[in-house]
Design an enzyme around this catalytic site. Sequence first.
Site, PDB file in Angstrom:
ATOM      1  N   ARG A 183       0.828  -1.212   0.000  1.00 46.45           N
ATOM      2  CA  ARG A 183       0.000   0.000   0.000  1.00 46.45           C
ATOM      3  C   ARG A 183       0.865   1.266   0.000  1.00 46.45           C
ATOM      4  O   ARG A 183       0.576   2.248   0.686  1.00 46.45           O
ATOM      5  CB  ARG A 183      -0.962   0.000   1.194  1.00 46.45           C
ATOM      6  N   SER A 232     -11.248   1.386   2.982  1.00 53.08           N
ATOM      7  CA  SER A 232     -10.534   0.907   4.171  1.00 53.08           C
ATOM      8  C   SER A 232      -9.866   2.073   4.892  1.00 53.08           C
ATOM      9  O   SER A 232      -9.130   2.848   4.283  1.00 53.08           O
ATOM     10  CB  SER A 232      -9.475  -0.128   3.783  1.00 53.08           C
ATOM     11  N   GLU A 302      -4.809   4.341   6.271  1.00 53.12           N
ATOM     12  CA  GLU A 302      -4.745   4.112   4.827  1.00 53.12           C
ATOM     13  C   GLU A 302      -5.377   5.290   4.097  1.00 53.12           C
ATOM     14  O   GLU A 302      -4.968   5.659   3.005  1.00 53.12           O
ATOM     15  CB  GLU A 302      -5.462   2.812   4.447  1.00 53.12           C
TER      16      GLU A 302
END
Length: 324
Positions: A183, A232, A302
Amino acid sequence: MKQVNGQKLLESLGNGVSAIRGRITPDAPMDRVTWFRAGGLAELMFQPHDTDDLTTFLKLVPEEVPVLVVGVGSNLLVRDGGIPGVVIRLSAKGFGDLELAGEHRIKAGAICPDKNLAAMALDHGIGGFYFYYGIPGSIGGALRMNAGANAGETSARVLEVHAVDRKGDRHVLSKSEMGYGYRHSGAAKDLIFTHAIFEGYAEDKAKIRNDMDAVRQHRETVQPIREKTGGSTFKNPEGHSAWKLIDEAGCRGMMIGNAQMSPLHCNFMINTGQATGYELEYLGETVRQRVMDHSGVKLEWEIKRVGNFMPGYEIKEFLGRATA
């Protein structure tokens, strides 16, 4: 805290703006842009007509003026005090292209929705892109954060990325130069991605369709896809699932004002009504603290948080309480 003043910033750019073909909006409301439907004003928003227009504009903006690029606003939390400087919002007309670029290769513009890339790959029997069908947002964001789901991720499919830097100069980056991790991309933060070339492989269309249907059914079953959410909220820590840590800490369904950790999927933060950026971020930091207290694991955001706090509504990171 300095309040945004878009008209003053626009005037400071001089006569060169007359050559700009895109739209320039002073004091643009960001709650109309993000999926959370919350946050303050962008001092100046620019929607470039195309890459040439983008490079021309960036050369007009003084180096000391901050520049932030946003896509479709799916993974973005804007604070209520607004965003100083320039917000660049890429347009579908100039940056939404999607076309074949060779055998098993697809060129996708930065603002192209991730699911559209998956759909085109299906149409042409190109495997390896099914997972994009379950990722909200656009290609630019996927390139920046190495977006992934259902055992697939961006770094496995990207060949080269085209970008413009803060000075308006163009660059082409290879996969290795993107510096991908979980990520995360190691590419310079000032780079604005304009499009990328992806590569898959030949695969039976029925197999691709089945994989995409499974992704869709999973999302509809376990994610609050019809809510105002940014996707998320926290990354999965190594060896853990963020949602499970949040659940075990008793935070499923937790609310602060109109902000809530979704009862359906507790790693999704939702705006249940007219939540402010403060309420959403305060909730997130409170959850981080409770998870740390319960399990000793530190959750990392995130969702990207940008902009200024309103005076008296500052939040200390990882403490979940106002400093005012």
